[in-house]
Each structure stands twice: as C-alpha cells, then as structure tokens.
Design an enzyme around this catalytic site. Structure first.
Site, PDB file in Angstrom:
ATOM      1  N   CYS A  84       0.600  -0.967  -0.490  1.00  0.00           N
ATOM      2  CA  CYS A  84      -0.272  -0.317   0.585  1.00  0.00           C
ATOM      3  C   CYS A  84       0.618   1.296  -0.008  1.00  0.00           C
ATOM      4  O   CYS A  84       1.698   1.601  -1.115  1.00  0.00           O
ATOM      5  CB  CYS A  84      -0.561   0.257   1.356  1.00  0.00           C
ATOM      6  SG  CYS A  84      -2.662   1.029   1.110  1.00  0.00           S
ATOM      7  N   HIS A 170      -3.689  -5.310   0.024  1.00  0.00           N
ATOM      8  CA  HIS A 170      -3.116  -5.520   1.401  1.00  0.00           C
ATOM      9  C   HIS A 170      -3.778  -7.114   1.379  1.00  0.00           C
ATOM     10  O   HIS A 170      -4.529  -7.959   1.759  1.00  0.00           O
ATOM     11  CB  HIS A 170      -4.130  -5.510   2.431  1.00  0.00           C
ATOM     12  CG  HIS A 170      -4.292  -3.831   2.778  1.00  0.00           C
ATOM     13  ND1 HIS A 170      -3.478  -3.686   3.915  1.00  0.00           N
ATOM     14  CD2 HIS A 170      -3.757  -2.458   1.984  1.00  0.00           C
ATOM     15  CE1 HIS A 170      -3.287  -2.007   4.301  1.00  0.00           C
ATOM     16  NE2 HIS A 170      -3.840  -1.411   3.143  1.00  0.00           N
ATOM     17  N   GLU A 172      -2.454  -9.580   3.445  1.00  0.00           N
ATOM     18  CA  GLU A 172      -3.097  -9.993   5.552  1.00  0.00           C
ATOM     19  C   GLU A 172      -4.513  -9.511   4.772  1.00  0.00           C
ATOM     20  O   GLU A 172      -5.794 -10.261   5.842  1.00  0.00           O
ATOM     21  CB  GLU A 172      -2.008  -9.115   6.325  1.00  0.00           C
ATOM     22  CG  GLU A 172      -2.820  -7.696   6.550  1.00  0.00           C
ATOM     23  CD  GLU A 172      -2.434  -6.867   5.559  1.00  0.00           C
ATOM     24  OE1 GLU A 172      -2.784  -5.642   5.721  1.00  0.00           O
ATOM     25  OE2 GLU A 172      -1.686  -7.185   4.811  1.00  0.00           O
TER      26      GLU A 172
END
Length: 194
Positions: A84, A170, A172
């Site tokens: 990001c 992202h 995660e």
C-alpha cells in the site's frame, strides 16, 4: 531470512507481522521515525541478507517520517517488499507521481488482473484482493514493471534487478483470499534474487 519491518504507524502493521511470523520468519519491527543510518547498520550486521518490509500507513510518502530516506539507503542493497503506502513510496523513489485515485476505497474486495510472474505462480490469472487506499502511483518509469492492475491503477510492481516488489492491495486482509500464499511466494521470490 530475517525481515526488518518498517511500521508506518498503521493499524494493519501487526496483522502483516503476524502473517510473516506464521510463515516462520523472524520479524524485527521499527517505526518509520528510526534513524536510517542506524537501521542500515543493523541490517548490515545480519549474517544473511535480510529483507526490508514497508508497511501500509496513513498519508503519503512525503509525510511518513524517514521512510523515503530509508528506501534511498536500502534500495539496491537489500530486497524490499512494500504494501500500500509501501508501493507508493517505492514508486515515488523511482520518480513516479503519487496522485489521488479516482475511487477512494477503504475495505473493498476487488478482482485484479495478474500478469504471468513467478510471485503469482499457481494463483491464477486474477485474484480477489482487499483494497484500502485513496492514493495511487502514476507515471511509473520503465524500470518498474506493473505485474497486476485494476482500472489502470498499478496493483503490483516489480524491479527484479533492484530486488523490489510491492502491492497496492493488502495481502493480510481477510478479503485477499490467497494472501498468505502470496506473501510466502513474495518473500521466497525476493530471497532467490538476493
């Protein structure tokens, strides 16, 4: 491979640290206000080449502490993986502009197109990812290859010669269904380049 993780004061940072630790990596976390020379000294002391991981974060690369200085000192010396804000800072370090995206997304699942690349091996031609951003990289130089995109927004960039890899989305996020596999392949890819 030890991972030196730059936390850009973001709530997602420790989710990423957790994912990396689940993959068996030793992770040392430092915030972006660390002295860049001190950090480089720590990284140079490692017996095996470590990886620098740049977390997401609020704001833009220019308002992120010593992040751009850290990148300038680490680039071409250590493999770097960014997420990001990490992608935006790496892109800016190569001369790209960081601009406001057409669409502000904070928690949106998006299907992105993947180009054939080692980091995406076995993950298909597209991938559902979690996006949280209002800025994007624009005007990328030729030495940054876009390997995934959505609506003309770079979603993944790579420079193999400099051992740079970054994602706008992202990995995660619970919305990134193959995120852990992607993180594992990403660190493995950069380790092989080192």
């Amino acid at each position: 491979m030890k991972i030196f993780f730059i936390d850009n004061f973001d709530s997602f940072s420790y989710n990423l640290v957790y994912e990396l630790e689940c993959l068996g990596y030793e992770v040392a976390v430092y915030q972006n206000d660390i002295d860049p020379s001190y950090l480089m000294g720590l990284m140079n002391e490692e017996p095996k080449t470590p990886l620098l991981f740049i977390s997401p974060g609020p704001g833009n690369p220019n308002s992120s502490g010593n992040l751009l200085k850290i990148i300038a000192m680490a680039k071409k010396k250590f493999p770097i993986l960014g997420v990001c804000l990490g992608l935006q800072a790496l892109a800016q370090s190569y001369g790209a502009k960081i601009i406001r995206s057409k669409e502000i997304v904070h928690g949106k699942a998006t299907t992105i197109a993947l180009k054939k690349h080692a980091v995406f091996k076995g993950l298909g031609e597209s991938m559902v990812v979690g996006r949280y951003h209002s800025l994007m990289a624009s005007g990328l130089p030729k030495n940054l290859e876009v390997i995934a995109e959505h609506d003309n927004i770079p979603m993944a960039i790579v420079n193999e010669e400099d051992k740079i890899l970054a994602y706008q989305f992202h990995p995660e996020s619970i919305m990134t269904l193959q995120g852990r596999a992607l993180l594992e392949q990403s660190v493995g890819f950069l380790r092989e380049l080192s």
